[in-house]
Scaffold this active site. Structure first.
Site, short mmCIF file in Angstrom:
data_model
loop_
_atom_site.label_atom_id
_atom_site.label_comp_id
_atom_site.label_asym_id
_atom_site.label_seq_id
_atom_site.Cartn_x
_atom_site.Cartn_y
_atom_site.Cartn_z
CE LYS A 274 -2.53 3.48 1.86
NZ LYS A 274 -2.13 4.75 2.26
CG ASP A 290 -7.55 2.61 -15.58
OD1 ASP A 290 -7.66 2.67 -14.33
OD2 ASP A 290 -8.41 2.01 -16.14
CG HIS A 387 2.07 9.34 8.91
ND1 HIS A 387 2.98 8.65 7.88
CD2 HIS A 387 0.69 8.85 8.81
CE1 HIS A 387 2.16 8.40 7.23
NE2 HIS A 387 1.03 8.28 7.36
#
Ligand code: MEV
Length: 433
Positions: A274, A290, A387
């Site tokens: 991911k 795409d 983060h």
């Protein structure tokens, strides 16, 4: 529950919006203002966006960021990234800079073959089908000559068509499995047009065949394991030493261990991949490609050995740290959105008008860089420090912080841990004082 509506697509854009506001919104004025706020004041540009899809009511913005200093095969790139996740562009830029100082990224396209299939059923013996296919194959190819003319002139076209017997897995099921070279085009329209023509010709010719042959469907495959690109970084372990890597040997070992975990543990592999897709999708989207096709194909590839696994790999041999990715990417730099969406054209110009092969390399590098940045944080400081620092602006915006409050708090959180409640408290303190 709202009433169903028929003929919706025939309504004008203002009528569609009014129906929506009447049906779902208590504060219609606020909703109408929002829809209009996101329209482009340039009517021509807005119309272009309206016509990309059906039933457009407004635009949905994503930030377009840029990550400079990507040295790929000795050429410097600034990479465009369309993404909403706060830390992705910063992480890519950091990884780019890190590797720029260590020789940069090396990338190569391994193969560029695309795939499409005509799925059909046949209820008699395979030997007859095989003989029929061999005689009809030149006719299948010849029947697409109008479609393939331009592609062939540029050096691409149909590579081969094979007959595949799938009847052991599903009764009476067979395929025409075709391979294509589509050069700088992603090739979906080209491939689908060829396949539909194959299907027509095949069905027409099948009157000469004993038994019944029925076409089920004709469609390209987004699984392209032979449209493969590899990107890698490497350097002597000692050169990994940097501001946040005090002990390069320890870092390299732990980093490799993290990759090895993702190679054998699917729960970790999904999150690991991911993170790679954070980089890949952002560039794929910015360049008008795409991303759903890329996602589907990449994850199928990650499972090709029967267990979902890491897309990246790492080795340490003779004191050399090497980290690489191999992924299938069917991308285009001509056709589709690439010649329509002004920001896609802008992104491609920023990348100095890449060929599809160049873009495959750039996208693979963005994925590798993203994974390097994530694993570097995860195996050293942990992910939350960086983060939350990047997420600070989102939290400040949730509290509608003024520019002065932002300046003050960004400074304050340089040396304090960012959490939602810590930001809330710090804002409160400013506001009551
Ligand atoms: C977050 O979007 C991506 C990461 O979870 C990737 C990873 O864990 O490798 C940080």
């Amino acid at each position: 529950m709202p009433n169903a509506i028929s003929g919706f697509s025939k309504l004008t854009k203002p009528e569609k919006i009014e129906w929506l506001l009447d049906t779902y919104f208590s504060d219609k004025e606020a909703a109408r203002t929002l829809v209009k706020q996101y329209w482009n004041s340039d009517e021509k540009l807005q119309k272009l966006h309206d016509e990309f899809i059906e039933n457009t009511i407004t635009n949905y913005y994503l930030p377009l960021g840029i990550a400079p200093n990507f040295l790929i095969n000795n050429k410097l790139y600034t990479i465009p990234m369309a993404i909403e996740e706060s830390s992705v562009v910063a992480a890519a830029s950091k990884a780019a800079k890190f590797w720029m100082d260590r020789g940069g990224f090396k990338a190569e396209v391994i193969s560029t073959e695309k795939i499409g299939q005509v799925h059909f059923t046949y209820n008699s013996d395979f030997e007859s089908l095989k003989t029929f296919f061999e005689t009809v194959k030149p006719k299948l190819i010849a029947s697409t000559s109008d479609i393939t003319k331009n592609m062939k002139r540029r050096g691409g076209g149909i590579l081969d068509i094979e007959l595949k017997d799938k009847s052991k897995d599903l009764d009476n099921y067979y395929q025409l499995h075709a391979t294509f070279e589509t050069l700088d085009a992603m090739g979906a329209n080209f491939i689908n047009s060829c396949l539909e023509q194959f299907a027509k010709t095949f069905k027409n010719e099948a009157t000469k065949l004993k038994g019944d042959l029925d076409i089920v469907m004709s469609i390209l495959s987004n699984y392209v394991p032979n449209c493969l690109v590899r990107a890698e970084v490497s350097c002597p372990i000692s050169e990994l030493k940097s501001k946040d890597i005090a002990n390069p040997k320890l870092f390299a070992d732990k980093f490799k261990q993290a990759v090895n975990i993702a190679e054998i543990e699917p729960y970790r592999a999904v999150t690991h991949n991911k993170g790679i897709m954070n980089g890949i999708d952002a560039v794929v989207l910015a360049t008008g490609n795409d991303f759903r096709a890329v996602e589907a194909g990449v994850h199928a590839f990650a499972s090709r050995n029967g267990r979902y696994s890491s897309l990246t790999h790492c080795s340490i041999n003779d004191g050399i740290f090497k980290f690489w990715i191999e992924i299938p990417l069917a991308l285009g730099t001509v056709g589709g959105l690439t010649s329509l969406h002004p920001l896609v054209k802008f992104s491609l110009e920023m990348l100095e008008k890449p060929s599809a092969k160049d873009l495959m390399q750039i996208v693979a590098v963005a994925g590798l860089a993203q994974n390097f940045a994530a694993l570097k944080s995860l195996t050293t400081t942990g992910i939350q420090e960086g983060h939350m620092k990047m997420h600070l602006m989102n939290i400040l915006n949730q509290f509608e912080a003024t520019p002065e409050e932002k300046t003050h708090l960004i400074e304050y959180f340089k040396t304090n841990v960012v959490t939602h409640s810590a930001v809330a408290e710090a804002i409160n303190n400013i506001r009551i004082n």
